[in-house]
Motif scaffolding. Structure first.
Motif, PDB file in Angstrom:
ATOM      1  N   GLN A  90       0.833  -1.203   0.000  1.00 12.33           N
ATOM      2  CA  GLN A  90       0.000   0.000   0.000  1.00 12.33           C
ATOM      3  C   GLN A  90       0.867   1.252   0.000  1.00 12.33           C
ATOM      4  O   GLN A  90       1.902   1.307   0.653  1.00 12.33           O
ATOM      5  CB  GLN A  90      -0.899   0.016   1.241  1.00 12.33           C
ATOM      6  N   ASN A  91       0.410   2.289  -0.719  1.00 11.71           N
ATOM      7  CA  ASN A  91       1.107   3.565  -0.690  1.00 11.71           C
ATOM      8  C   ASN A  91       1.049   4.172   0.708  1.00 11.71           C
ATOM      9  O   ASN A  91       0.020   4.083   1.394  1.00 11.71           O
ATOM     10  CB  ASN A  91       0.460   4.542  -1.677  1.00 11.71           C
ATOM     11  N   LYS A  92       2.151   4.797   1.092  1.00  6.89           N
ATOM     12  CA  LYS A  92       2.210   5.521   2.364  1.00  6.89           C
ATOM     13  C   LYS A  92       2.766   6.907   2.081  1.00  6.89           C
ATOM     14  O   LYS A  92       3.871   7.033   1.539  1.00  6.89           O
ATOM     15  CB  LYS A  92       3.126   4.804   3.363  1.00  6.89           C
ATOM     16  N   LEU A  93       1.991   7.931   2.435  1.00 11.44           N
ATOM     17  CA  LEU A  93       2.397   9.322   2.228  1.00 11.44           C
ATOM     18  C   LEU A  93       2.826   9.919   3.565  1.00 11.44           C
ATOM     19  O   LEU A  93       2.036   9.957   4.506  1.00 11.44           O
ATOM     20  CB  LEU A  93       1.233  10.120   1.635  1.00 11.44           C
ATOM     21  N   LEU A  94       4.077  10.374   3.638  1.00  9.03           N
ATOM     22  CA  LEU A  94       4.580  11.055   4.827  1.00  9.03           C
ATOM     23  C   LEU A  94       4.506  12.564   4.590  1.00  9.03           C
ATOM     24  O   LEU A  94       5.157  13.090   3.690  1.00  9.03           O
ATOM     25  CB  LEU A  94       6.026  10.637   5.112  1.00  9.03           C
ATOM     26  N   GLY A 141       8.513   3.947   6.485  1.00  5.81           N
ATOM     27  CA  GLY A 141       8.644   3.393   5.138  1.00  5.81           C
ATOM     28  C   GLY A 141       7.735   4.012   4.097  1.00  5.81           C
ATOM     29  O   GLY A 141       7.012   3.296   3.396  1.00  5.81           O
ATOM     30  N   PRO A 142       7.753   5.357   3.960  1.00  7.15           N
ATOM     31  CA  PRO A 142       6.842   5.985   3.000  1.00  7.15           C
ATOM     32  C   PRO A 142       7.203   5.663   1.555  1.00  7.15           C
ATOM     33  O   PRO A 142       8.370   5.469   1.221  1.00  7.15           O
ATOM     34  CB  PRO A 142       7.024   7.484   3.273  1.00  7.15           C
ATOM     35  N   THR A 143       6.176   5.630   0.722  1.00  8.53           N
ATOM     36  CA  THR A 143       6.388   5.539  -0.727  1.00  8.53           C
ATOM     37  C   THR A 143       6.384   6.938  -1.340  1.00  8.53           C
ATOM     38  O   THR A 143       6.880   7.137  -2.445  1.00  8.53           O
ATOM     39  CB  THR A 143       5.276   4.714  -1.388  1.00  8.53           C
ATOM     40  N   HIS A 144       5.792   7.906  -0.606  1.00 15.18           N
ATOM     41  CA  HIS A 144       5.686   9.284  -1.074  1.00 15.18           C
ATOM     42  C   HIS A 144       5.935  10.217   0.112  1.00 15.18           C
ATOM     43  O   HIS A 144       5.551   9.904   1.238  1.00 15.18           O
ATOM     44  CB  HIS A 144       4.291   9.570  -1.654  1.00 15.18           C
ATOM     45  N   VAL A 145       6.579  11.363  -0.163  1.00 11.66           N
ATOM     46  CA  VAL A 145       6.914  12.326   0.899  1.00 11.66           C
ATOM     47  C   VAL A 145       6.684  13.752   0.403  1.00 11.66           C
ATOM     48  O   VAL A 145       7.026  14.080  -0.736  1.00 11.66           O
ATOM     49  CB  VAL A 145       8.388  12.187   1.355  1.00 11.66           C
ATOM     50  N   VAL A 146       6.109  14.592   1.278  1.00  9.44           N
ATOM     51  CA  VAL A 146       5.940  16.024   1.017  1.00  9.44           C
ATOM     52  C   VAL A 146       6.298  16.762   2.301  1.00  9.44           C
ATOM     53  O   VAL A 146       5.994  16.298   3.401  1.00  9.44           O
ATOM     54  CB  VAL A 146       4.478  16.365   0.622  1.00  9.44           C
ATOM     55  N   CYS A 147       6.938  17.925   2.166  1.00  7.39           N
ATOM     56  CA  CYS A 147       7.276  18.748   3.326  1.00  7.39           C
ATOM     57  C   CYS A 147       6.504  20.067   3.221  1.00  7.39           C
ATOM     58  O   CYS A 147       6.568  20.750   2.195  1.00  7.39           O
ATOM     59  CB  CYS A 147       8.775  19.013   3.378  1.00  7.39           C
ATOM     60  N   CYS A 148       5.770  20.417   4.282  1.00  6.89           N
ATOM     61  CA  CYS A 148       4.943  21.627   4.277  1.00  6.89           C
ATOM     62  C   CYS A 148       5.539  22.692   5.190  1.00  6.89           C
ATOM     63  O   CYS A 148       6.056  22.386   6.264  1.00  6.89           O
ATOM     64  CB  CYS A 148       3.522  21.298   4.729  1.00  6.89           C
ATOM     65  N   THR A 167       2.001  11.705  -8.103  1.00  6.65           N
ATOM     66  CA  THR A 167       3.085  10.949  -8.757  1.00  6.65           C
ATOM     67  C   THR A 167       4.431  11.668  -8.660  1.00  6.65           C
ATOM     68  O   THR A 167       5.480  11.051  -8.836  1.00  6.65           O
ATOM     69  CB  THR A 167       2.758  10.702 -10.248  1.00  6.65           C
ATOM     70  N   ASN A 168       4.393  12.985  -8.355  1.00  7.80           N
ATOM     71  CA  ASN A 168       5.637  13.747  -8.219  1.00  7.80           C
ATOM     72  C   ASN A 168       6.212  13.714  -6.808  1.00  7.80           C
ATOM     73  O   ASN A 168       7.215  14.367  -6.532  1.00  7.80           O
ATOM     74  CB  ASN A 168       5.414  15.221  -8.621  1.00  7.80           C
ATOM     75  N   CYS A 169       5.556  12.965  -5.921  1.00  8.88           N
ATOM     76  CA  CYS A 169       5.986  12.924  -4.516  1.00  8.88           C
ATOM     77  C   CYS A 169       6.674  11.612  -4.165  1.00  8.88           C
ATOM     78  O   CYS A 169       6.918  11.331  -2.986  1.00  8.88           O
ATOM     79  CB  CYS A 169       4.785  13.079  -3.580  1.00  8.88           C
ATOM     80  N   GLY A 170       6.940  10.782  -5.164  1.00  9.09           N
ATOM     81  CA  GLY A 170       7.526   9.469  -4.883  1.00  9.09           C
ATOM     82  C   GLY A 170       8.859   9.577  -4.157  1.00  9.09           C
ATOM     83  O   GLY A 170       9.700  10.417  -4.503  1.00  9.09           O
ATOM     84  N   TRP A 171       9.056   8.728  -3.157  1.00 10.83           N
ATOM     85  CA  TRP A 171      10.291   8.741  -2.373  1.00 10.83           C
ATOM     86  C   TRP A 171      11.330   7.872  -3.052  1.00 10.83           C
ATOM     87  O   TRP A 171      11.228   6.649  -3.061  1.00 10.83           O
ATOM     88  CB  TRP A 171      10.018   8.240  -0.954  1.00 10.83           C
ATOM     89  N   GLU A 172      12.308   8.526  -3.658  1.00 13.37           N
ATOM     90  CA  GLU A 172      13.389   7.807  -4.321  1.00 13.37           C
ATOM     91  C   GLU A 172      14.629   8.695  -4.288  1.00 13.37           C
ATOM     92  O   GLU A 172      14.707   9.698  -4.990  1.00 13.37           O
ATOM     93  CB  GLU A 172      12.999   7.493  -5.777  1.00 13.37           C
ATOM     94  N   ILE A 173      15.556   8.345  -3.428  1.00 12.39           N
ATOM     95  CA  ILE A 173      16.733   9.200  -3.222  1.00 12.39           C
ATOM     96  C   ILE A 173      17.686   9.135  -4.409  1.00 12.39           C
ATOM     97  O   ILE A 173      18.042   8.050  -4.860  1.00 12.39           O
ATOM     98  CB  ILE A 173      17.498   8.772  -1.952  1.00 12.39           C
ATOM     99  N   ASN A 174      18.068  10.319  -4.896  1.00 11.89           N
ATOM    100  CA  ASN A 174      19.190  10.440  -5.818  1.00 11.89           C
ATOM    101  C   ASN A 174      20.424  10.649  -4.940  1.00 11.89           C
ATOM    102  O   ASN A 174      20.715  11.765  -4.505  1.00 11.89           O
ATOM    103  CB  ASN A 174      18.976  11.622  -6.767  1.00 11.89           C
ATOM    104  N   ARG A 175      21.130   9.553  -4.660  1.00  7.59           N
ATOM    105  CA  ARG A 175      22.199   9.620  -3.652  1.00  7.59           C
ATOM    106  C   ARG A 175      23.295  10.618  -4.011  1.00  7.59           C
ATOM    107  O   ARG A 175      23.803  11.342  -3.162  1.00  7.59           O
ATOM    108  CB  ARG A 175      22.778   8.218  -3.419  1.00  7.59           C
ATOM    109  N   ALA A 176      23.651  10.687  -5.285  1.00  6.15           N
ATOM    110  CA  ALA A 176      24.706  11.618  -5.702  1.00  6.15           C
ATOM    111  C   ALA A 176      24.293  13.056  -5.423  1.00  6.15           C
ATOM    112  O   ALA A 176      25.097  13.882  -4.966  1.00  6.15           O
ATOM    113  CB  ALA A 176      25.009  11.427  -7.186  1.00  6.15           C
ATOM    114  N   GLN A 177      23.028  13.356  -5.666  1.00  4.48           N
ATOM    115  CA  GLN A 177      22.503  14.702  -5.452  1.00  4.48           C
ATOM    116  C   GLN A 177      22.532  15.067  -3.961  1.00  4.48           C
ATOM    117  O   GLN A 177      22.940  16.164  -3.582  1.00  4.48           O
ATOM    118  CB  GLN A 177      21.058  14.744  -5.973  1.00  4.48           C
ATOM    119  N   VAL A 178      22.100  14.112  -3.131  1.00  6.28           N
ATOM    120  CA  VAL A 178      22.073  14.356  -1.679  1.00  6.28           C
ATOM    121  C   VAL A 178      23.496  14.457  -1.139  1.00  6.28           C
ATOM    122  O   VAL A 178      23.809  15.335  -0.323  1.00  6.28           O
ATOM    123  CB  VAL A 178      21.287  13.252  -0.947  1.00  6.28           C
TER     124      VAL A 178
END
Length: 292
Positions: free
Chosen positions: A7-11, A59-66, A264-275
């Motif tokens: 299931q999707n989890k939004l943090l 374990g979110p599948t999607h993340v947004v910061c407000c 769909t733009n909130c998917g949690w997927e780290i770009n490690r090089a960027q971070v």
């Protein structure tokens, strides 16, 4: 409710709540972590540790910061005393407001805020709107957000010590406080909120507010049964009726604000090089292990 593993989890992260908590937790005795160029980064450092701990835990599948977008909102227009008691942000925290948003962008996390509204209103709107697509976890230290709890929205309150959370579901809220989410608003209407600087009904404290709402169900229920209350309590409520209604309104999180985010733009997927690049800039080598 048993959740399916896929299931999707939004943090939804309450950015200011985490940033302020991190600032004060990481400025021991006035000592503030800085880069070699003297830029204060203690709040960002602590924020990342809190944030990554929550990601690992939920374990979110999607993340947004407000984020809050300044101190002037529709609530200050309604009541000019609203949050008027808040001191200015510490000088060393101010430059970290923009920097932390850059860090979240490096994680691929959208930063959401709307002028005229609080982060709480953005969180409430996104939580209600997207709870049909995901189980929502709201990460904060702000108990006002408990009014958002439902079967698809868990409010996660950070407690003292990293990794220590109270996870509020409707069942846990009722067990702990004998309240429904809607009744959280009614209690605040009666007792007010010293941190947000609105008074509620003068002379009615937390204990009495809880008792009245538990017995009568809501502010409206209390008002419909004024004759059954003690003369003292009734007199206090009748003397402050306008402020009772105003306080209840100020306490209510708006869940219909014009904020948009493509799920769909909130998917949690780290770009490690960027971070890693951002961590290098901020001299956070000790945090690299969190994303390796």
């Amino acid at each position: 409710m048993i959740e399916e593993e896929n299931q999707n989890k939004l943090l939804l992260v309450d950015g200011m709540a985490l940033l302020f908590r991190a600032f004060f937790a990481n400025s021991y005795g006035g000592s503030v972590r800085r880069t070699s160029e003297g830029v204060p980064v203690n709040a960002i450092y602590g924020f990342i540790k809190y944030f990554m701990d929550a990601v690992q835990r939920f374990g979110p599948t999607h993340v947004v910061c407000c984020w809050d977008m300044g101190s002037t909102t529709f609530r200050t227009a309604q009541y000019d005393g609203y949050k008027a008691n808040r001191p200015s942000a510490p000088e060393d925290l101010v430059p970290q407001f923009d920097l932390i948003k850059e860090v979240m962008e490096s994680f691929g996390v959208p930063n959401i805020g709307l002028v005229g509204y609080e982060a709480d209103d953005c969180i409430g709107t996104l939580a209600k709107r997207h709870s049909n697509e995901a189980h929502v976890y709201v990460l904060s230290g702000d108990h006002d957000l408990l009014q958002l709890v439902d079967d698809r929205i868990t409010v996660v309150i950070m407690k003292k010590g990293q990794g220590n959370y109270a996870e509020y579901t409707p069942q846990f809220l009722h067990e702990e406080r004998q309240l429904t989410p809607q009744q959280v608003i009614c209690v605040k209407g009666l007792m007010g909120d010293t941190s947000d600087n609105y008074p509620g009904v003068r002379g009615i404290g937390e204990k009495t507010a809880y008792k009245l709402i538990q017995e009568h169900g809501s502010v409206d229920g209390v008002l419909a049964n004024l004759d059954s209350l003690s003369k003292t309590i009734r007199a206090k409520i009748e003397a402050d009726l306008d402020m009772l209604h105003m306080s209840r309104e100020l306490a209510t999180i708006r869940c219909d604000v014009p904020v948009e985010i493509e799920f769909t733009n909130c998917g949690w997927e780290i770009n490690r090089a960027q971070v890693m690049n951002k961590f290098e800039q901020l001299e956070f080598r000790s945090l690299m292990a969190l994303i390796s």
